[in-house]
Design a protein around this motif. Structure first.
Motif, PDB file in Angstrom:
ATOM      1  N   ARG A   1       0.813  -1.210   0.000  1.00 10.30           N
ATOM      2  CA  ARG A   1       0.000   0.000   0.000  1.00 10.30           C
ATOM      3  C   ARG A   1       0.849   1.264   0.000  1.00 10.30           C
ATOM      4  N   ARG A   2       0.307   2.320  -0.535  1.00 11.35           N
ATOM      5  CA  ARG A   2       0.885   3.653  -0.420  1.00 11.35           C
ATOM      6  C   ARG A   2       0.734   4.124   1.023  1.00 11.35           C
ATOM      7  N   VAL A   3       1.794   4.698   1.574  1.00  9.27           N
ATOM      8  CA  VAL A   3       1.712   5.271   2.917  1.00  9.27           C
ATOM      9  C   VAL A   3       0.919   6.575   2.838  1.00  9.27           C
ATOM     10  N   SER A   4       0.010   6.770   3.792  1.00  9.07           N
ATOM     11  CA  SER A   4      -0.804   7.987   3.800  1.00  9.07           C
ATOM     12  C   SER A   4      -1.139   8.391   5.224  1.00  9.07           C
ATOM     13  N   HIS A   5      -1.612   9.617   5.360  1.00  7.44           N
ATOM     14  CA  HIS A   5      -1.913  10.196   6.671  1.00  7.44           C
ATOM     15  C   HIS A   5      -3.410  10.447   6.800  1.00  7.44           C
ATOM     16  N   CYS A   6      -3.922  10.233   7.990  1.00  2.00           N
ATOM     17  CA  CYS A   6      -5.306  10.577   8.291  1.00  2.00           C
ATOM     18  C   CYS A   6      -5.362  11.450   9.536  1.00  2.00           C
ATOM     19  N   PHE A   7      -6.149  12.508   9.473  1.00  4.93           N
ATOM     20  CA  PHE A   7      -6.556  13.227  10.670  1.00  4.93           C
ATOM     21  C   PHE A   7      -7.881  12.643  11.128  1.00  4.93           C
ATOM     22  N   VAL A   8      -7.959  12.316  12.408  1.00  3.79           N
ATOM     23  CA  VAL A   8      -9.236  11.952  13.018  1.00  3.79           C
ATOM     24  C   VAL A   8      -9.648  13.164  13.841  1.00  3.79           C
ATOM     25  N   MET A   9     -10.635  13.912  13.337  1.00  2.81           N
ATOM     26  CA  MET A   9     -10.935  15.223  13.883  1.00  2.81           C
ATOM     27  C   MET A   9     -12.184  15.210  14.757  1.00  2.81           C
ATOM     28  N   ASP A  10     -12.048  15.839  15.900  1.00  2.00           N
ATOM     29  CA  ASP A  10     -13.159  16.036  16.829  1.00  2.00           C
ATOM     30  C   ASP A  10     -13.636  17.481  16.634  1.00  2.00           C
ATOM     31  N   VAL A  11     -14.706  17.630  15.859  1.00  2.00           N
ATOM     32  CA  VAL A  11     -15.203  18.954  15.487  1.00  2.00           C
ATOM     33  C   VAL A  11     -16.404  19.311  16.359  1.00  2.00           C
ATOM     34  N   PRO A  12     -16.330  20.408  17.105  1.00  2.00           N
ATOM     35  CA  PRO A  12     -17.479  20.815  17.929  1.00  2.00           C
ATOM     36  C   PRO A  12     -18.746  20.936  17.084  1.00  2.00           C
ATOM     37  N   ARG A  13     -19.858  20.517  17.661  1.00  2.00           N
ATOM     38  CA  ARG A  13     -21.187  20.577  17.051  1.00  2.00           C
ATOM     39  C   ARG A  13     -21.359  19.596  15.890  1.00  2.00           C
ATOM     40  N   HIS A  14     -20.327  18.802  15.598  1.00  2.00           N
ATOM     41  CA  HIS A  14     -20.485  17.739  14.603  1.00  2.00           C
ATOM     42  C   HIS A  14     -20.612  16.424  15.365  1.00  2.00           C
ATOM     43  N   PRO A  15     -21.616  15.606  15.069  1.00  2.00           N
ATOM     44  CA  PRO A  15     -21.932  14.476  15.955  1.00  2.00           C
ATOM     45  C   PRO A  15     -20.883  13.372  16.010  1.00  2.00           C
ATOM     46  N   ASP A  16     -20.131  13.183  14.950  1.00  2.00           N
ATOM     47  CA  ASP A  16     -19.193  12.062  14.891  1.00  2.00           C
ATOM     48  C   ASP A  16     -17.789  12.543  14.554  1.00  2.00           C
ATOM     49  N   ALA A  17     -16.815  11.705  14.884  1.00  2.00           N
ATOM     50  CA  ALA A  17     -15.445  11.987  14.461  1.00  2.00           C
ATOM     51  C   ALA A  17     -15.393  12.012  12.936  1.00  2.00           C
ATOM     52  N   LEU A  18     -14.546  12.874  12.401  1.00  2.00           N
ATOM     53  CA  LEU A  18     -14.450  13.080  10.957  1.00  2.00           C
ATOM     54  C   LEU A  18     -13.030  12.749  10.518  1.00  2.00           C
ATOM     55  N   ILE A  19     -12.888  11.803   9.596  1.00  2.00           N
ATOM     56  CA  ILE A  19     -11.576  11.412   9.083  1.00  2.00           C
ATOM     57  C   ILE A  19     -11.286  12.211   7.816  1.00  2.00           C
ATOM     58  N   ILE A  20     -10.125  12.873   7.787  1.00  2.00           N
ATOM     59  CA  ILE A  20      -9.701  13.653   6.615  1.00  2.00           C
ATOM     60  C   ILE A  20      -8.378  13.087   6.111  1.00  2.00           C
ATOM     61  N   THR A  21      -8.293  12.822   4.813  1.00  2.00           N
ATOM     62  CA  THR A  21      -7.084  12.258   4.238  1.00  2.00           C
ATOM     63  C   THR A  21      -6.903  12.747   2.804  1.00  2.00           C
ATOM     64  N   ASP A  22      -5.679  12.988   2.321  1.00  2.00           N
ATOM     65  CA  ASP A  22      -4.407  12.988   3.016  1.00  2.00           C
ATOM     66  C   ASP A  22      -3.963  14.441   3.089  1.00  2.00           C
ATOM     67  N   ALA A  23      -3.700  14.900   4.299  1.00  2.00           N
ATOM     68  CA  ALA A  23      -3.365  16.304   4.501  1.00  2.00           C
ATOM     69  C   ALA A  23      -1.941  16.501   4.977  1.00  2.00           C
ATOM     70  N   ALA A  24      -1.094  15.461   4.894  1.00  2.00           N
ATOM     71  CA  ALA A  24       0.234  15.599   5.491  1.00  2.00           C
ATOM     72  C   ALA A  24       1.365  14.914   4.740  1.00  2.00           C
ATOM     73  N   ILE A  25       1.101  13.944   3.888  1.00  2.00           N
ATOM     74  CA  ILE A  25       2.205  13.175   3.291  1.00  2.00           C
ATOM     75  C   ILE A  25       2.214  13.265   1.768  1.00  2.00           C
ATOM     76  N   ASN A  26       1.129  12.883   1.118  1.00  2.00           N
ATOM     77  CA  ASN A  26       1.098  12.823  -0.347  1.00  2.00           C
ATOM     78  C   ASN A  26       0.693  14.181  -0.915  1.00  2.00           C
ATOM     79  N   ILE A  27       1.602  14.812  -1.629  1.00  2.00           N
ATOM     80  CA  ILE A  27       1.394  16.188  -2.055  1.00  2.00           C
ATOM     81  C   ILE A  27       0.355  16.286  -3.162  1.00  2.00           C
TER      82      ILE A  27
END
Length: 313
Positions: free
Chosen positions: A123-149
């Motif tokens: 697999r390609r190595v990649s990064h995920c943010f698991v974000m705790d956003v106020p007023r949003h009911p569930d954790a939100l996964i955002i990818t890729d914001a740190a490794i693959n340009i």
């Protein structure tokens, strides 16, 4: 309305039900990184192996009143050697996760991706943010914001599969992925819309599995049901996405930082696609964010242990 850190608290509580994960901490030579490892250990999430200049680690612990007497210290002369040694501990089976200390991310990842001595998988190595956003009911996964340009379509397929596997490891039953662009219609002049459509067809052909995927979607109609209804988008994902696949690193980085600095969100970070999960924390991270990053790694490590032989996560 959810309370502050409620989503992270649930993640941490779930991870605490599992045995602490042996974790090689590469070069924890400042207060932030050493304290983060100690806090995660005291919370029952990891068993740290502190890798770096032993005298320097001891000096940082003494200066800041951190008790590291219970933890193994593996001496490594400098940050580069610490990264190499931490990766070797994983290859030897002594650690099931990596944690970044006070060295640059590129230095750690350089050791991880070495062909002969690193931790590469198919697999390609990649990064995920698991974000705790106020007023949003569930954790939100955002990818890729740190490794693959600027990932290619093929690389995005791996990035997407990594994120889907992460969502399952976190206990998300219905994984709904929005492949983001600036619009929800396919436009030949906007390459990200074409790639979004191709990824959706790859899901239809079972080249990517484990989630409902739709795109292109703009951010508003990906996460807001009313916006999706106004645009008349008929989709099980639109308005309800819990994973956001961004077009490129710039878009992802801006999205994650906008949520952090304008909406008060916390962003736990994890790198996937290697043989073990890699915990990336920052000096500015709050204690709940540091612990959440470790909890995510614990859950990913458990998912790897329970996966059928040959399945790469």
């Amino acid at each position: 309305m959810t309370t502050a850190h409620e989503k992270y608290d649930r993640l941490i509580a779930r991870a605490r039900l599992l045995p602490p994960t042996p974790t090689a901490v590469a070069h924890p030579c400042d207060r932030s990184s050493l304290e983060g490892a100690v806090q995660a250990a005291e919370s029952g999430l990891i068993v740290p192996i502190l890798v770096g200049p032993a005298d320097r680690i001891a000096a940082v612990a003494k200066e800041h009143g951190l008790d590291i007497s219970r933890y193994e210290v593996v001496d490594a002369e400098h940050s580069h050697a610490a990264a190499e040694t931490a990766v070797r501990l994983v290859r030897e089976g002594r650690a099931e996760a990596l944690m970044k200390g006070s060295l640059h991310t590129d230095e750690l990842m350089g050791a991880v991706v070495k062909r002969e001595t690193g931790l590469r998988t198919a697999r390609r190595v990649s990064h995920c943010f698991v974000m705790d956003v106020p007023r949003h009911p569930d954790a939100l996964i955002i990818t890729d914001a740190a490794i693959n340009i600027a990932p290619t379509l093929e690389e995005k397929a791996d990035i997407l599969q990594n994120a889907i596997d992460l969502a399952h490891a976190l206990g998300i039953e219905d994984v709904r992925v929005a492949v983001l662009s600036a619009m929800e219609t396919i436009n030949a002049k906007v390459p990200s819309t074409l790639e979004a459509a191709a990824l959706c067809k790859m899901v239809d052909r079972h080249q990517i599995t484990g989630a409902m995927v739709d795109g292109p979607l703009a951010l508003d109609n990906a996460i807001d049901p009313e916006a999706a209804a106004i645009k008349k988008i008929d989709s099980p994902v639109a308005g309800r996405a819990n994973v956001l696949l961004v077009p490129d690193l710039e878009a992802g980085n801006m999205l994650a930082k906008s949520l952090s600095f304008l909406a008060g969100a916390d962003a736990a970070g994890i790198v996937l696609g290697a043989k073990v999960p890699i915990i990336l924390t920052s000096r500015a991270d709050s204690v709940p964010t540091r612990l959440a990053s470790c909890a995510v790694a614990v859950l990913v490590a458990q998912a790897r242990r329970s996966a059928p032989s040959g399945v790469v996560r």
